[in-house]
Design a protein around this motif. Structure first.
Motif, PDB file in Angstrom:
ATOM      1  N   ILE A 231      -0.493   0.149  -0.149  1.00  0.00           N
ATOM      2  CA  ILE A 231       0.585   1.094   0.110  1.00  0.00           C
ATOM      3  C   ILE A 231       1.897   0.576  -0.476  1.00  0.00           C
ATOM      4  N   MET A 232       1.952  -0.736  -0.781  1.00  0.00           N
ATOM      5  CA  MET A 232       3.095  -1.346  -1.454  1.00  0.00           C
ATOM      6  C   MET A 232       2.539  -2.403  -2.418  1.00  0.00           C
ATOM      7  N   GLN A 361      -0.955  17.331  -6.219  1.00  0.00           N
ATOM      8  CA  GLN A 361      -0.355  16.189  -6.912  1.00  0.00           C
ATOM      9  C   GLN A 361      -1.382  15.204  -7.432  1.00  0.00           C
ATOM     10  N   GLY A 362      -2.492  15.068  -6.698  1.00  0.00           N
ATOM     11  CA  GLY A 362      -3.466  14.027  -6.994  1.00  0.00           C
ATOM     12  C   GLY A 362      -3.210  12.753  -6.228  1.00  0.00           C
ATOM     13  N   TYR A 363      -2.114  12.690  -5.496  1.00  0.00           N
ATOM     14  CA  TYR A 363      -1.741  11.480  -4.758  1.00  0.00           C
ATOM     15  C   TYR A 363      -0.708  11.857  -3.709  1.00  0.00           C
ATOM     16  N   LEU A 364      -0.442  10.917  -2.799  1.00  0.00           N
ATOM     17  CA  LEU A 364       0.678  11.058  -1.868  1.00  0.00           C
ATOM     18  C   LEU A 364       1.842  10.279  -2.451  1.00  0.00           C
ATOM     19  N   SER A 406      11.625  -1.201  -1.876  1.00  0.00           N
ATOM     20  CA  SER A 406      11.943  -0.010  -2.674  1.00  0.00           C
ATOM     21  C   SER A 406      11.008   0.149  -3.865  1.00  0.00           C
ATOM     22  N   ASP A 407      10.172  -0.845  -4.115  1.00  0.00           N
ATOM     23  CA  ASP A 407       9.233  -0.812  -5.243  1.00  0.00           C
ATOM     24  C   ASP A 407       7.900  -0.265  -4.735  1.00  0.00           C
ATOM     25  N   GLN A 408       7.859   1.030  -4.516  1.00  0.00           N
ATOM     26  CA  GLN A 408       6.765   1.623  -3.750  1.00  0.00           C
ATOM     27  C   GLN A 408       5.623   2.104  -4.651  1.00  0.00           C
ATOM     28  N   THR A 409       4.496   2.395  -4.027  1.00  0.00           N
ATOM     29  CA  THR A 409       3.314   2.855  -4.738  1.00  0.00           C
ATOM     30  C   THR A 409       2.813   4.170  -4.151  1.00  0.00           C
ATOM     31  N   ARG A 410       1.967   4.829  -4.905  1.00  0.00           N
ATOM     32  CA  ARG A 410       1.368   6.092  -4.456  1.00  0.00           C
ATOM     33  C   ARG A 410       0.000   5.827  -3.822  1.00  0.00           C
ATOM     34  N   MET A 411      -0.528   6.845  -3.151  1.00  0.00           N
ATOM     35  CA  MET A 411      -1.842   6.769  -2.529  1.00  0.00           C
ATOM     36  C   MET A 411      -2.761   7.807  -3.164  1.00  0.00           C
ATOM     37  N   PRO A 412      -3.952   7.407  -3.676  1.00  0.00           N
ATOM     38  CA  PRO A 412      -4.875   8.403  -4.231  1.00  0.00           C
ATOM     39  C   PRO A 412      -5.257   9.451  -3.185  1.00  0.00           C
ATOM     40  N   ALA A 413      -5.414  10.684  -3.631  1.00  0.00           N
ATOM     41  CA  ALA A 413      -5.649  11.794  -2.698  1.00  0.00           C
ATOM     42  C   ALA A 413      -6.899  11.569  -1.849  1.00  0.00           C
ATOM     43  N   ARG A 414      -8.014  11.254  -2.487  1.00  0.00           N
ATOM     44  CA  ARG A 414      -9.258  11.103  -1.728  1.00  0.00           C
ATOM     45  C   ARG A 414      -9.174   9.926  -0.763  1.00  0.00           C
ATOM     46  N   MET A 415      -8.670   8.793  -1.234  1.00  0.00           N
ATOM     47  CA  MET A 415      -8.581   7.621  -0.373  1.00  0.00           C
ATOM     48  C   MET A 415      -7.718   7.908   0.860  1.00  0.00           C
ATOM     49  N   HIS A 416      -6.558   8.518   0.635  1.00  0.00           N
ATOM     50  CA  HIS A 416      -5.657   8.727   1.755  1.00  0.00           C
ATOM     51  C   HIS A 416      -6.244   9.709   2.758  1.00  0.00           C
ATOM     52  N   SER A 417      -6.920  10.712   2.284  1.00  0.00           N
ATOM     53  CA  SER A 417      -7.552  11.673   3.187  1.00  0.00           C
ATOM     54  C   SER A 417      -8.660  10.992   3.997  1.00  0.00           C
ATOM     55  N   GLU A 418      -9.486  10.185   3.336  1.00  0.00           N
ATOM     56  CA  GLU A 418     -10.550   9.466   4.045  1.00  0.00           C
ATOM     57  C   GLU A 418      -9.978   8.491   5.063  1.00  0.00           C
TER      58      GLU A 418
END
Length: 572
Positions: A231-232, A361-364, A406-418
């Motif tokens: 997540i970071m 989006q494909g991600y959060l 502040s150096d943040q990352t995205r979350m893949p859609a499928r992973m975050h939903s699971e």
């Protein structure tokens, strides 16, 4: 019709972008439940009226005394509430403003408490939202009744407001051009932070594995594999040289490997939770086995990285894979029944709403996650900061931890939903319903010793939730409760003047101790928990010192690649 279904999802995705992923239906249903049941509860209304009248009477009497001289406050702010810490708030008439606000805040929160017929979940949700509204309208956020602002403006002739306006314009420009906050330029990974010497020895489409260069002539036989949260970015554990857990472990004679996760984009929408286990933890374990064949590994996971480390450890135990020497969980939850206020708006409606947003989006997005975390401590992380930066005209000096945050990352859609459905919503891991490769895993199969760290002020992984690993694992468990929050409590180097912790071990087969009893029994220690953990690691291994290993394993195809911190850490 399929086409119309897609149209509905598109509309919901647009709405979700506007609400930062918060479902209006979930919010509205909580408010409606409160309003309807409060309107039909005359007894509760009378009690609230009586409380308001009593508060007004007490406040009126207090005002009369306070106008004549110093007097003790009727209501004291919470111990962690620093909004009114400045001595100016204790002077007349600003102390009266504070007392009026605190009494009003308590009354509004009481309106959502024990309303007949209202569900417990909706009570918690409305209480949370009322607290957000109270934080928004706190007197400290209103410049013309904030004594600190008034004094500053008088002293500087209003130039603080000009500086604040300049700060606002500068921040808006950076926001609109998608640039990092002011001051982060001084903390570039590989130059200022994440500078512990090492090399990337393995890379796939999800992560890079970094092996750090030894700093001692002999090293502990068992290496450490650190699995950070995706997540970071990983370098929260390798910040400035005097603030780096990785550098400190290397200096103690440990061979350290760490995973650096890729920052996913829209093309990674189908990356699932188990990919982080297979292509992350297990791929790293296989690479370490090539570098150090036959050696057991100390597996350490931070936050969600700790959750996937436990999943990997339980899977290895099920499959009779005996490559682990120990398991360490840093602010990592394995049971999500008491996961704090993050759970308030995680129900089926909310996750469906997030699914539509991530489908588009494909991600959060990073901002959508950051907003949720900041809302948990809005009085500290939002409103007080806005006043300080844009009204007082002050910028906090940027620190390495703040720059990393502040150096943040995205979350893949499928992973975050699971992750949200399987762990937060359905709590499958602790319930014995989490399957890997079609077969259920259970935490009690993990037989290696466990070291778990919770932090006292953690709003993301509350320490009592972290502690619940003691309910489900059947092995020696050492639990440490560190002072500080989710990040500061973990990043606590031994040279720091701050910090303290409690620690206690529950041997295998001994009775479970509930968290409150544990807190009463566990000895207190001043300073950092790092040295205690390092001694535990040595005791959990063979306590043998050997010559440092070579970098990578070229004969097995693990040719050293880029110098640490690698490529993935620079992805935006």
């Amino acid at each position: 019709m399929p086409g119309l279904d897609i149209f509905d999802r598109m509309v919901r995705a647009i709405q979700a972008r506007m609400t930062q992923g918060i479902s209006p239906t979930a919010v509205a249903s909580a408010w409606m439940d409160w309003i309807v049941h409060l309107a039909s509860a005359p007894g509760k209304q009378l009690a609230l009226s009586a409380r308001a009248s009593q508060a007004m009477l007490r406040h009126g009497m207090w005002l009369a005394h306070a106008a004549l001289g110093p007097v003790e406050p009727l209501v004291a702010p919470d111990a962690h509430d620093s909004r009114f810490a400045d001595p100016a708030w204790k002077q007349w008439p600003f102390n009266a403003v504070v007392q009026s606000y605190l009494l009003s805040e308590a009354w509004w929160l009481e309106t959502a408490h024990r309303v007949p017929g209202m569900t417990s979940r909706h009570e918690q949700e409305v209480t949370f939202m009322l607290r957000q509204l109270c934080d928004m309208f706190a007197p400290g956020n209103i410049p013309w009744i904030n004594p600190v602002v008034i004094a500053r403006a008088a002293r500087e002739g209003g130039f603080n407001l000009l500086r604040g306006g300049h700060n606002w314009l500068e921040d808006m420009e950076r926001l609109l051009t998608d640039r990092p906050p002011v001051g982060t330029e001084a903390f570039l990974p590989g130059r200022d932070v994440a500078v512990t010497p090492g090399r990337v020895i393995y890379r796939n489409d999800l992560m890079e594995l970094i092996q750090y260069a030894p700093a001692t002539d002999a090293v502990c036989a068992e290496p450490i594999l650190i699995v950070p949260a995706w997540i970071m970015k990983f370098y929260v554990l390798d910040l400035s040289p005097d603030n780096s857990l990785v550098r400190w472990l290397v200096a103690q004679g440990h061979v350290v490997f760490i995973i650096s996760w890729k920052n996913p984009g829209a093309d990674d929408r189908d990356v699932g939770l188990d990919d982080y286990r297979r292509k992350g933890v297990m791929a790293a374990m296989d690479a370490i086995a090539a570098v150090l064949p036959g050696r057991k590994v100390h597996l350490c996971g931070y936050c969600i990285g700790g959750t996937i480390a436990m999943i990997a450890a339980a899977t290895m135990a099920r499959d009779h894979d005996e490559r682990l020497a120990s398991l360490t969980l840093l602010a990592a939850q394995t049971d999500f029944a008491e996961a704090g206020e993050l759970m308030l708006f995680l129900d089926e409606r909310q996750i469906d709403y997030l699914d539509d947003l991530m489908w588009a989006q494909g991600y959060l997005d990073t901002r959508q996650m950051a907003g949720a975390f900041q809302a948990l401590r809005s009085n500290e992380l939002v409103w007080s900061r806005l006043v300080r930066t844009y009204v007082l005209g002050e910028r906090e000096p940027m620190a390495d931890l703040a720059a990393w945050n502040s150096d943040q990352t995205r979350m893949p859609a499928r992973m975050h939903s699971e992750y949200l459905r399987g762990l937060f919503l359905e709590n499958r891991l602790s319930a014995g319903r989490f399957a890997v490769d079609g077969r259920v895993i259970v935490m009690r199969d993990v037989r290696v010793p466990i070291f778990a760290v919770g932090t006292a002020r953690d709003h993301i992984a509350p320490w009592r939730s972290v502690y619940k690993v003691s309910l489900f694992a059947d092995t020696d468990i050492t639990f440490a409760l560190a002072s500080g929050g989710h990040n500061v409590g973990i990043v606590c180097p031994p040279d720091s003047p701050k910090g303290s912790f409690q620690m206690l071990t529950r041997p295998e087969n001994e009775q479970y101790i509930d968290p409150d009893t544990w807190a009463a029994l566990a000895p207190h220690h001043d300073g950092s928990w790092w040295p205690a953990w390092e001694r535990w690691l040595v005791a959990a291994g063979s306590e043998t010192r050997v010559a440092p290993p070579a970098m990578g394993a070229p004969a097995q195809g693990l040719v050293p690649l880029d110098a640490a911190p690698g490529r993935y850490v620079h992805m935006v």
